[in-house]
Design a protein around this motif. Structure first.
Motif, short mmCIF file in Angstrom:
data_model
loop_
_atom_site.label_atom_id
_atom_site.label_comp_id
_atom_site.label_asym_id
_atom_site.label_seq_id
_atom_site.Cartn_x
_atom_site.Cartn_y
_atom_site.Cartn_z
N PRO A 1 0.81 -1.23 0.00
CA PRO A 1 0.00 0.00 0.00
C PRO A 1 0.84 1.28 0.00
O PRO A 1 0.51 2.23 -0.72
CB PRO A 1 -0.83 -0.13 1.29
CG PRO A 1 -0.94 -1.60 1.52
CD PRO A 1 0.37 -2.18 1.04
N ASP A 2 1.91 1.33 0.79
CA ASP A 2 2.73 2.53 0.83
C ASP A 2 3.37 2.81 -0.53
O ASP A 2 3.47 3.96 -0.96
CB ASP A 2 3.83 2.40 1.89
CG ASP A 2 3.27 2.48 3.30
OD1 ASP A 2 2.10 2.87 3.45
OD2 ASP A 2 4.01 2.15 4.25
N THR A 3 3.78 1.75 -1.21
CA THR A 3 4.38 1.91 -2.54
C THR A 3 3.35 2.40 -3.53
O THR A 3 3.62 3.30 -4.34
CB THR A 3 4.96 0.56 -3.02
OG1 THR A 3 5.99 0.15 -2.12
CG2 THR A 3 5.53 0.70 -4.43
N ARG A 4 2.13 1.84 -3.48
CA ARG A 4 1.08 2.29 -4.39
C ARG A 4 0.79 3.78 -4.21
O ARG A 4 0.63 4.52 -5.19
CB ARG A 4 -0.19 1.46 -4.18
CG ARG A 4 -0.07 0.00 -4.58
CD ARG A 4 -1.44 -0.62 -4.82
NE ARG A 4 -2.29 -0.55 -3.65
CZ ARG A 4 -2.39 -1.50 -2.73
NH1 ARG A 4 -1.65 -2.60 -2.84
NH2 ARG A 4 -3.21 -1.38 -1.71
N ARG B 1 12.33 3.05 -7.42
CA ARG B 1 13.45 2.45 -6.70
C ARG B 1 13.40 2.78 -5.21
O ARG B 1 13.61 1.91 -4.37
CB ARG B 1 14.78 2.91 -7.31
CG ARG B 1 16.00 2.30 -6.64
CD ARG B 1 17.28 2.56 -7.42
NE ARG B 1 17.58 3.98 -7.52
CZ ARG B 1 17.52 4.68 -8.65
NH1 ARG B 1 17.13 4.11 -9.77
NH2 ARG B 1 17.82 5.96 -8.67
N GLU B 2 13.10 4.01 -4.89
CA GLU B 2 13.03 4.41 -3.48
C GLU B 2 11.86 3.75 -2.77
O GLU B 2 11.95 3.37 -1.60
CB GLU B 2 12.93 5.93 -3.39
CG GLU B 2 14.19 6.66 -3.85
CD GLU B 2 13.98 8.16 -3.97
OE1 GLU B 2 12.84 8.61 -3.69
OE2 GLU B 2 14.92 8.87 -4.36
N ALA B 3 10.73 3.60 -3.49
CA ALA B 3 9.53 3.03 -2.86
C ALA B 3 9.64 1.53 -2.66
O ALA B 3 9.16 0.99 -1.65
CB ALA B 3 8.30 3.37 -3.70
N HIS C 1 15.60 0.00 -15.55
CA HIS C 1 15.90 1.42 -15.45
C HIS C 1 15.72 1.90 -14.01
O HIS C 1 16.45 2.77 -13.52
CB HIS C 1 15.00 2.23 -16.38
CG HIS C 1 14.96 1.69 -17.77
ND1 HIS C 1 13.95 1.96 -18.65
CD2 HIS C 1 15.82 0.87 -18.45
CE1 HIS C 1 14.17 1.34 -19.80
NE2 HIS C 1 15.30 0.67 -19.69
N ALA C 2 14.72 1.32 -13.33
CA ALA C 2 14.50 1.70 -11.94
C ALA C 2 15.69 1.31 -11.06
O ALA C 2 15.93 1.92 -10.02
CB ALA C 2 13.23 1.05 -11.41
N LEU C 3 16.43 0.28 -11.50
CA LEU C 3 17.63 -0.12 -10.77
C LEU C 3 18.84 0.74 -11.13
O LEU C 3 19.89 0.63 -10.49
CB LEU C 3 17.96 -1.59 -11.07
CG LEU C 3 17.32 -2.65 -10.18
CD1 LEU C 3 17.71 -4.03 -10.67
CD2 LEU C 3 17.74 -2.47 -8.73
N GLY C 4 18.70 1.54 -12.16
CA GLY C 4 19.81 2.37 -12.60
C GLY C 4 20.63 1.74 -13.70
O GLY C 4 21.67 2.28 -14.10
#
Length: 234
Positions: free
Chosen positions: A34-37, A122-124, A94-97
């Motif tokens: 939920p926090d990520t969403r 990535r942060e979430a 891409h989210a991993l860099g």
């Protein structure tokens, strides 16, 4: 799975022409904490891209496909080596860099996507979760490419064309296939004359009708019967 697809299409995502799918309908989004969403919803943007869009998708975002189909094309090539369909996601690497594949990803059919900054994803989600997921994706992608290589070497063009039409039809939730035979020939990496002959064969079976710049699926079971069924999801 093809490209960066993360799930098969969800039945909850409506067919083209019905109520518009929302990011809340997306099966991958629904599976996230939920926090990520909440984080992705706050930072993401829904956009539409036409199939004739000249620019490939950038590598600064994570792309949740709500409707339509994306295709991956090697640089300077019109051969489509993978698809990202409704209910899937492009851009995990891409989210991993990581830069990931050098292939350009752009719409094959008109698409609606929910675009999220890769850094926010990535942060979430966290680096460890993403790294495990991308490793799984790499194995699935290799399996898909092996299947496609075997299919290209052993099946007739008409069987391969039927398979691709089914993939586009089902992966795009029935969206109109605005593709002419020259485009299909380029995507499959075959001669236009081979596609012409294959199209006539499939039309004679009653599974599809080709008109100028459009392929209309008339009967999925008949088209399936003419398909090689490699990597079938139906």
């Amino acid at each position: 799975m093809p490209a960066d697809s993360a799930a098969t299409p969800s039945p909850s995502i409506p067919l083209n022409g019905r109520a518009r799918a929302h990011i809340g309908d997306h099966p991958v989004y629904r599976a996230l904490p939920p926090d990520t969403r909440r984080r992705l919803l706050a930072e993401g943007t829904e956009i539409e891209l036409r199939s004739d869009a000249p620019q490939p998708l950038d590598r600064d975002h994570l792309w949740f496909v709500l409707s339509g189909v994306l295709g991956a094309f090697p640089a300077d090539s019109e051969v489509c080596v993978a698809q990202v369909v409704s209910g899937a996601v492009y851009g995990w690497e891409h989210a991993l860099g990581f830069s990931g594949s050098a292939a350009q990803v752009r719409p094959v059919l008109d698409v609606r996507v929910f675009r999220v900054p890769a850094t926010a994803a990535r942060e979430a989600l966290g680096y460890d979760w993403l790294a495990r997921f991308v490793a799984l994706q790499a194995v699935q992608r290799l399996t898909f490419l092996e299947q496609e290589a075997a299919c290209n070497a052993s099946h007739r063009v008409s069987e391969r064309l039927a398979k691709w039409l089914l993939r586009l039809h089902l992966g795009g939730n029935g969206a109109p296939l605005r593709l002419n035979q020259a485009q299909l020939a380029a995507m499959l990496g075959v001669q236009r004359t081979s596609i012409n002959a294959a199209a006539r064969s499939l039309q004679a079976m009653g599974g599809v009708r080709f008109t100028r710049g459009k392929a209309s699926i008339l009967d999925v079971p008949k088209l399936t019967a003419g398909s090689c069924r490699c990597g079938a999801t139906h």
